[in-house]
Write a protein that holds these residues in place. Sequence first.
Motif, PDB file in Angstrom:
ATOM      1  N   THR A  76     -29.447 -58.629 -62.229  1.00  0.00           N
ATOM      2  CA  THR A  76     -27.998 -58.821 -61.988  1.00  0.00           C
ATOM      3  C   THR A  76     -26.801 -59.907 -62.304  1.00  0.00           C
ATOM      4  OG1 THR A  76     -29.122 -57.883 -59.904  1.00  0.00           O
ATOM      5  CG2 THR A  76     -26.772 -58.505 -59.398  1.00  0.00           C
ATOM      6  N   SER A 208     -21.275 -54.950 -58.451  1.00  0.00           N
ATOM      7  CA  SER A 208     -21.720 -53.952 -57.554  1.00  0.00           C
ATOM      8  C   SER A 208     -22.293 -52.963 -58.031  1.00  0.00           C
ATOM      9  CB  SER A 208     -20.921 -53.969 -56.963  1.00  0.00           C
ATOM     10  OG  SER A 208     -20.030 -54.884 -56.749  1.00  0.00           O
ATOM     11  N   TRP A 210     -25.128 -50.220 -59.087  1.00  0.00           N
ATOM     12  CA  TRP A 210     -26.280 -49.649 -58.878  1.00  0.00           C
ATOM     13  C   TRP A 210     -26.785 -48.202 -58.838  1.00  0.00           C
ATOM     14  CZ3 TRP A 210     -26.074 -45.097 -56.430  1.00  0.00           C
ATOM     15  CH2 TRP A 210     -25.247 -44.214 -55.717  1.00  0.00           C
ATOM     16  N   GLN A 226     -28.175 -54.385 -55.886  1.00  0.00           N
ATOM     17  CA  GLN A 226     -28.032 -53.363 -55.434  1.00  0.00           C
ATOM     18  C   GLN A 226     -28.364 -51.723 -55.548  1.00  0.00           C
ATOM     19  OE1 GLN A 226     -24.871 -53.592 -54.173  1.00  0.00           O
ATOM     20  NE2 GLN A 226     -24.021 -55.518 -54.950  1.00  0.00           N
ATOM     21  N   THR A 267     -27.768 -60.932 -51.641  1.00  0.00           N
ATOM     22  CA  THR A 267     -26.826 -60.718 -52.338  1.00  0.00           C
ATOM     23  C   THR A 267     -25.355 -60.682 -52.513  1.00  0.00           C
ATOM     24  OG1 THR A 267     -28.205 -58.221 -52.494  1.00  0.00           O
ATOM     25  CG2 THR A 267     -26.322 -58.083 -53.474  1.00  0.00           C
TER      26      THR A 267
ATOM     27  N   SER B 127     -20.087 -54.996 -51.894  1.00  0.00           N
ATOM     28  CA  SER B 127     -20.203 -53.549 -52.827  1.00  0.00           C
ATOM     29  C   SER B 127     -20.844 -52.460 -51.384  1.00  0.00           C
ATOM     30  CB  SER B 127     -21.307 -53.627 -53.123  1.00  0.00           C
ATOM     31  OG  SER B 127     -22.424 -54.305 -52.350  1.00  0.00           O
ATOM     32  N   SER B 246     -23.743 -44.389 -50.341  1.00  0.00           N
ATOM     33  CA  SER B 246     -24.753 -44.989 -49.568  1.00  0.00           C
ATOM     34  C   SER B 246     -24.884 -45.759 -48.030  1.00  0.00           C
ATOM     35  CB  SER B 246     -23.568 -46.619 -49.503  1.00  0.00           C
ATOM     36  OG  SER B 246     -23.690 -46.497 -50.865  1.00  0.00           O
TER      37      SER B 246
END
Lengths: 293, 310
Positions: A76, A208, A210, A226, A267, B127, B246
């Motif tokens: 990351t 962020s 993913w 993420q 994170t 996020s 999510s």
Amino acid sequence: MQNSRNDKWLAVLFYAFTIVFAALCLYPFLLVIASSFTEEATLLRNGYRLLPEAFSFNAYKAIFSTNTIPDAYLVTIFITVAGTALSLLVTSLAAYSLSGSRLRYAPQLALFFYFTMLFSGGMVSSYILTTRYLHLQDTIWVYILPAVLSPWNLFLMRNFFNDIPKELFESVKLDGAGELRILRSIVLPLSLPALATIGLFYALAYWSSWAPAMLYIENPKLYSLQYIIMQIIRNIDMAQNIAVSGTPSAVQAVPAYTVRLATAMVTVGPIIFLYPFLQRYFVGGLKVGAIKG
Amino acid sequence: MSRITNKHRGIREIVHNRSLYLLAVPAVLFSVVFSYLPMAGVAIAFQDFNPLAGLFGSEWVGLDNFRFFFRGSDWLIITFHTVFFNLMFIITGTALALALAVMLTELGRNAVVRTVQSVMILPNFISWPIIGLFSVTFFTADTGAINQFLHAAGLAPIDFYTEPGVWPPILVLVNLWKTAGFGAIVYMAAIVGIDRELYEAARIAGAPRFQCIFRITLPLLKSTIVMLFLLSLGNIFGGNLEMIYSLVGDNSFLFGSTDTIDTYVFRALRTSGSLGMTQAIALYQSVVGFLLVVTANKIAAKLDRESALF
């Protein structure tokens, strides 16, 4: 008299409303921080609480006992640093080229970039392009290359550059300086707040990231933080795997639910740490963006 | 004749300013590869796409993919969810952001207001995967914070992850949590731009504060509100993939109330066999979305030339 009494009540009401909203914004953070420092058994018995009965650092110890989280951290950080640097380079070069209406075809170029904000080929063709033609699957570049240029950021930076008085670099140009030198020695140093703002926009997006991992990455060593979060949200065994390197005898004592929360905390950690900067530049950048549309 | 010289001048200008044009080349390349090449891929929507045969080897099937998609009822449901969620997000988000902005500017600048301001924009930087994980601590069946509260209050617990009905309001609330505080900042910037003398005059005339809000602040913000509202309406066909995926994931219990075009395509991409079908759905979204954005921008430009995006 009546008025000022009413005004006072109004102020009390406004304070109450905004403070309650702020408290609600903060509450999930506090709940997760507190729970991540709770002992696993206590958490399972009492549930997620602001004030845990028994404190424990086990979850944090556990996530650093295997390579999963440290590896994901490195991945990351690499994506964020390399990606942001590349994005800023490509964006500022193009933004400078478009700025100041110096080029005859600047409007057409701008339209070329703007159109990509309006119409997209969709996830399917990106998927086929990435896997069949560019062969980026299972490489770290699949996080970075498709995200290098954000047209939105490009226009934001062009607007910043437009504000620099033209006379400032016209005079240097007469001295025979090339465009690259003008950009490097005059425009960029004058645009540090703009670079910081747009750099933060890009950095946050990379941090962020993913979805590329979910679609394209098979090698667990290349998972981003993420994506690991995404996996452990609903798969508690995965969280347990982070904490234990496959020795069944240790399973009994392995925390899983608290490991999940500790992973979330490490994170968001850097974001909280950078928060004062985020606030300063993001909000400043947003205002400029809002005014200039 | 004049066209030729015009073209000639154009080329001369490019040659003359070549070093400046060259600076845009890397960005153009990235744009071509990652945005324009996938646009060529819309052709897949008209093919029975075979990954091995590729774009040029696959069989053309005309509108079959679209016929199949529009014959079923899925498209109506996911279109409705997409538009409904976006509308709810825009309406509630605007209302709360506006309320917060008006209240905070009315209170003036002091330590409490500054603290509230810093805290309320924090969620914007978090996020969606992290928010998804946060949500678990609230919604989990027996250990979750909400069911603990319901239990303490003597109410029946809710099994959130098998109960589709509770998710539309949850998504709206979570969206407010993440975006409203940050949205308020935009309106605060607009309120600060209002002439202070108007408030002074109202105060001298003895107007109470709530009258100032309804007679000065809100009317003067009207054009900003209308403009932002209009521009966000243009994105009403856009996805909320990150958010919904999510929070909901691949939990099929909840599709009935949460599945949008984006999540449908994302799932189809990972599971279904027919890429052609999936591309047909994505193309439907892209085309309608494009028309909406362009229309919204056109109307916005008519209303106010300054605030049009382009």
